[in-house]
Design a protein around this motif. Structure first.
Motif, mmCIF file in Angstrom:
data_model
loop_
_atom_site.group_PDB
_atom_site.id
_atom_site.type_symbol
_atom_site.label_atom_id
_atom_site.label_comp_id
_atom_site.label_asym_id
_atom_site.label_seq_id
_atom_site.Cartn_x
_atom_site.Cartn_y
_atom_site.Cartn_z
ATOM 1 N N GLU A 133 -4.462 6.916 -6.890
ATOM 2 C CA GLU A 133 -5.309 6.797 -5.696
ATOM 3 C C GLU A 133 -5.810 5.369 -5.607
ATOM 4 O O GLU A 133 -5.939 4.691 -6.626
ATOM 5 N N TYR A 134 -6.183 4.940 -4.403
ATOM 6 C CA TYR A 134 -6.739 3.596 -4.299
ATOM 7 C C TYR A 134 -7.656 3.500 -3.090
ATOM 8 O O TYR A 134 -7.570 4.306 -2.161
ATOM 9 N N GLY B 132 0.794 2.181 -0.849
ATOM 10 C CA GLY B 132 0.705 3.537 -1.393
ATOM 11 C C GLY B 132 1.916 3.878 -2.240
ATOM 12 O O GLY B 132 1.803 4.432 -3.341
ATOM 13 N N ALA B 133 3.108 3.548 -1.717
ATOM 14 C CA ALA B 133 4.338 3.843 -2.459
ATOM 15 C C ALA B 133 4.388 3.065 -3.761
ATOM 16 O O ALA B 133 4.836 3.560 -4.792
ATOM 17 N N LEU C 178 -8.968 -7.104 -2.880
ATOM 18 C CA LEU C 178 -9.525 -6.359 -4.018
ATOM 19 C C LEU C 178 -9.530 -4.865 -3.759
ATOM 20 O O LEU C 178 -10.016 -4.401 -2.725
ATOM 21 N N LEU C 179 -8.988 -4.137 -4.715
ATOM 22 C CA LEU C 179 -8.923 -2.681 -4.631
ATOM 23 C C LEU C 179 -9.525 -2.068 -5.874
ATOM 24 O O LEU C 179 -9.637 -2.725 -6.912
ATOM 25 N N LYS C 180 -9.846 -0.760 -5.752
ATOM 26 C CA LYS C 180 -10.043 0.008 -6.990
ATOM 27 C C LYS C 180 -8.954 1.081 -7.005
ATOM 28 O O LYS C 180 -8.590 1.634 -5.960
ATOM 29 N N VAL C 181 -8.433 1.336 -8.181
ATOM 30 C CA VAL C 181 -7.259 2.185 -8.343
ATOM 31 C C VAL C 181 -7.553 3.191 -9.436
ATOM 32 O O VAL C 181 -8.216 2.862 -10.427
ATOM 33 N N ARG C 182 -7.104 4.420 -9.213
ATOM 34 C CA ARG C 182 -7.309 5.429 -10.259
ATOM 35 C C ARG C 182 -6.017 6.210 -10.477
ATOM 36 O O ARG C 182 -5.530 6.887 -9.573
#
Lengths: 580, 580
Positions: B327-328, B320-321, B291-295
């Protein structure tokens, strides 16, 4: 030219004031990026590289070895010599991500000294001259005139290291000669001026100034003798002392309406003073005492009075050079209030000397000269105060302005002033930097010897502008052959296919003969092409025009304007011969 | 050598870790000035300039035109493209005396775009390739390995401008071929790797990596097919989908002691699950949901779940790529607390999809594959959850680690990993920068066309270290002839006056034949001189030794170690022939 990254401009750029700036922009040699920051387009870069090559060749010819330092430099070495502070706002400072201090190098004395100290350790390793051709940074207060005074610029800086003064002198003279060769190969009109006064060590520092009306440096010279010096370095021609005996006593007068030199002169001419019977009093008969406070590095503020003839102003540059490295400022009202013996507007030598104020006088104030000056009381002046009888100064100072018509220090004639652009500087630094870093090597006798050092600069990118400034006419640039971006500009001014392909063949033949040819193969009109050719300033222009059908082409000299007709047959060889 | 500014060192510098760094310092090619900052001493500068020359020649051969920008640049253009911020701590920022913001240029896309926009305005002006060989700055977090990763370095950067994609492709391929020629002329062992995944546009970006164990870049390649890519760019080989029909229903189990993949596998192997009858369960049978948060830039934080087989870690570089430019961050406990449906350690596709969480899966999770995964309740897992039947993701993501032995994307064999040093990068930028500055020109149809752009770099100063890294032995450096600071190292190993003056004459003769000769005329012992010759690494060494009296000298090849005897008579010609 159909492919060259180039667009010429018809109009002068709005912010350009000097011809070189206007023309280098209009002809597409450089473009502004920010204040004092320029990009070099293809033609400009070619000129820059050709200048660089000449400089490199002549440096190598005197045995100088090329190395290259970073422009981004750590603070510590510049802190050690105090230049981190001394440079003030002229230095670009920055911090890295770890908050360590860095600077963009304005010159590299510190780094060269440390490097030589790191590598060499014996007298046998010397003499040594190192140089670099490297990008430098100075945050000029008023970046101006395009690349004449940029904030990022290309310099050749070299540094000599020797174990004794004789070695330093040799290195200095080798540089002086190399610079003369460089500037003569580049066709620069220049003059070598003394940059510091003889009192500080004779030929210890000289500047190479390109003669130019737009120059920021004023210098003076004596056309009779060839003497030349920048204003800071001019040594006043000292008149012979006069006999003191027989001169009348000094007399104090009430001078109620004479608060200025001009009103004092008026008063004197109306007062029927016996000393001036039969001649008019002038400002040169008055002695003006200027009050300063001065602080040596790390010291306290101290009073200093400077006495100069009333017809001369103090020249701030000369004053600064004479007092260097001390700071100084004029006394303000609060300072006067602290010293009640200083009567503003009426300060004379008497009160100065009675109160122990250091007093320096202009070299013209020789023994036996008689002066009208302040009497240290409001509305009173003294007349007939004789130097060497009524007062004796603590020394002389070269702070008064230099004027056209002043006698040359060598007594050969009069000084005339001119303007120039500094293109080179040679400087016998001595041990300033080697002392700062204790740069010693083992001497022949087994004892440590402190190295002595010279530093020598040439403004490589500035020279592009200097050459444009010295070599142009109202049509455009006119490059000397030694630096022109191309040897030859070949203009196709004939739309005929045969002429076009003939011109292309000719360009190829000329290229094979070792000439750099700029071929204008665009579809533009002959008029546009000629205008561009004149603006770009390649010294030779070949025109393939109407005559082509009759087996004729034209060779134009951009300097003289002369045009020669050449037979198409054998043209390449004929052109190559004409250019050599 | 008696005059060359050079001192070799016997010992490796304390802080040097990689061979090139040790040798370039010991052999006196470079010296440290500060972290990531080096000076180039005479030998190093000669190598640098020879590399620069090769690069320049091949760039000019594809019609690229050289220009030159400042390194000190105003903030505004980099603000317009957001790189002022995006570069973060890698950018050196500073202020001038007026408190205006500046930076030291890391690359110059902005300035080239603005310049082309300023000069050109018609489709007829294109194609165009501009380049510079210029000093660049990056404030690396860990400057290391000497000039391999410095903070001030010399780069060739070029930029292509075209009016359509076909033009961009041509410029890209012209650069690709020019780079191949450059690196082959320089004798670099290199590999070209895909730098972005095929999904983003095929060959839009490739890196030239010099093969080296000390390289910071990991890449993978397929030895069978020649496929090579950096880790971020590897496209997973997708297995064929499996039939869904006939697979058993998913069943939820209590798994009280299985909080990790390893314990879950242990549980599964002990549970006698029907799906795994006859074989051992491995981590590859489990599906791990991260689980991530991404913006996205300018957006809000959003949840993202990534499902990968339990035997693979997420590779942060690949993640990342894949998410760029977003951003994450991993979800922390507070984030989990905000979303009670996410049961930490037991997250399964069901809860994700029921709650609208964006869910991306590894490409190996094809339809019909069956998984053991979280059942969205504490201490419960589900077995036999079939992709395409029990869950469907929102898409795939290339975020799982790449491992040696993984199938090559082209299906030709297995991937193996290797290390390399980036020496070149070619990149079809497209319209990122021309959009930022509205760089349009008039098209053939009279309508504006937005330019499309490529950017291409070569690390010129880094190549000096790369060549030292690839070409050395335990005695010292071994320069390829194309970049060696001298063609020939002539060692006088005989104190006899005749030998000495004969060697000096020979050096002069070789010089006349166009060879750059380094003459060791020092008074040091032959042993010291041979050691230095081996350390400095000039590819050919001529020894004037004891044989001189018998009319014989030696020619040594620094690469092969081979020694040939040559007659003194006619030696210059024989040597010149041997070298060619």
């Amino acid at each position: 030219m159909s492919e060259l990254f180039l667009r010429t401009l018809r109009d002068d750029p709005a912010d350009a004031e000097v011809p070189s700036h206007k023309l280098l922009i209009r002809a597409g040699y450089v473009r502004p990026i920010g204040p004092g920051l320029y990009s070099w387009l293809p033609l400009g870069l070619r000129v820059l590289r050709r200048i660089e090559k000449v400089v490199r060749e002549e440096m190598e010819a005197i045995g100088a070895q090329e190395i290259l330092f970073p422009a981004l430099l750590p603070r510590a070495p510049y802190e050690a010599t105090n230049r981190w502070t001394e440079y003030g706002d002229n230095l670009f400072r920055l911090q890295d991500r770890r908050k360590n201090d860095y600077l963009l190098g304005p010159t590299h004395e510190e780094l060269f000294t440390l490097t030589v100290k790191g590598e060499y350790n014996s007298y046998k390793d010397f003499p040594l001259i190192l140089f670099q051709i490297q990008t430098k940074y100075r945050d000029e207060a008023r970046p101006r005139a395009g690349i004449l005074r940029g904030r990022e610029f290309l310099m050749k800086d070299s540094y000599s290291f020797d174990i004794d003064d004789g070695g330093l002198k040799n290195a200095y003279h080798a540089h002086r000669e190399a610079y003369q060769k460089i500037f003569s190969r580049l066709d620069v009109n220049y003059v070598i001026v003394s940059a510091v006064s003889g009192a500080m060590g004779g030929s210890a520092s000289e500047e190479f100034l390109a003669e130019s009306e737009v120059g920021e440096d004023t210098f003076v010279r004596c056309l009779e003798s060839g003497y030349a010096a920048n204003v800071e370095a001019v040594v006043t021609h000292v008149p012979a002392a006069l006999p003191i005996e027989g001169q009348a006593e000094a007399v104090v007068y009430d001078t109620p309406d004479a608060p200025t030199i001009a009103t004092l002169v008026d008063w004197a001419n109306g007062a029927g003073l016996p000393q001036f019977a039969g001649r008019t009093v002038t400002a040169a008969d008055t002695l003006k005492n200027v009050l300063l406070k001065v602080r040596e590095p790390g010291g306290e503020w101290e009073l200093l009075a400077i006495g100069v003839p009333g017809d001369r102003e103090i020249d701030d540059k000369r004053l600064g050079a004479a007092l260097e490295p001390a700071e100084y400022a004029l006394l303000d009202d609060a300072d006067f209030a602290k010293h009640p013996f200083l009567v503003k507007g009426y300060v004379g030598p008497k009160a100065l000397q009675a109160n122990g104020v250091r007093y320096l006088i202009d070299p013209r104030v020789v023994d036996g000269t008689s002066w009208i000056t302040g009497a240290d009381e409001p509305n009173k002046h003294v007349v007939g105060l004789v130097a060497g009888r009524d007062f004796t100064a603590d020394g002389t100072i070269e702070a008064a302005e230099v004027r056209d018509g002043d006698p040359s220090p060598d007594g050969a004639g009069e000084l005339v002033s001119a303007r120039g652009i500094e293109i080179g500087h040679i400087f016998q630094l001595g041990r300033k930097y080697t002392d700062a870093f204790s740069a010693d090597v083992l001497g022949e006798d087994g004892k440590p010897v402190r190295l002595t050092m010279g530093s020598y600069g040439i403004g490589v990118s500035r020279l592009v502008a200097v050459l444009a400034e010295q070599h142009h006419d109202n049509l455009g640039l006119r490059w000397p052959a030694s630096v022109s971006p191309f040897d030859l500009h070949l203009v196709i001014a004939n739309k005929d296919d045969a002429a076009r392909s003939g011109a292309t063949d000719l360009a190829r033949d000329l290229d094979r003969l070792g000439l750099d040819v700029l071929l204008d193969d665009r579809t533009a009109s002959p008029g546009v092409k000629f205008k561009d050719a004149e603006l770009l300033g390649v010294p030779w222009i070949v025109v393939v025009g109407r005559g082509w059908a009759n087996g004729v082409l034209e060779l134009r000299n951009r300097f003289t304007g002369e045009t020669t007709e050449l037979a198409v047959e054998g043209a390449a060889t004929a052109i190559a011969d004409a250019l050599r």
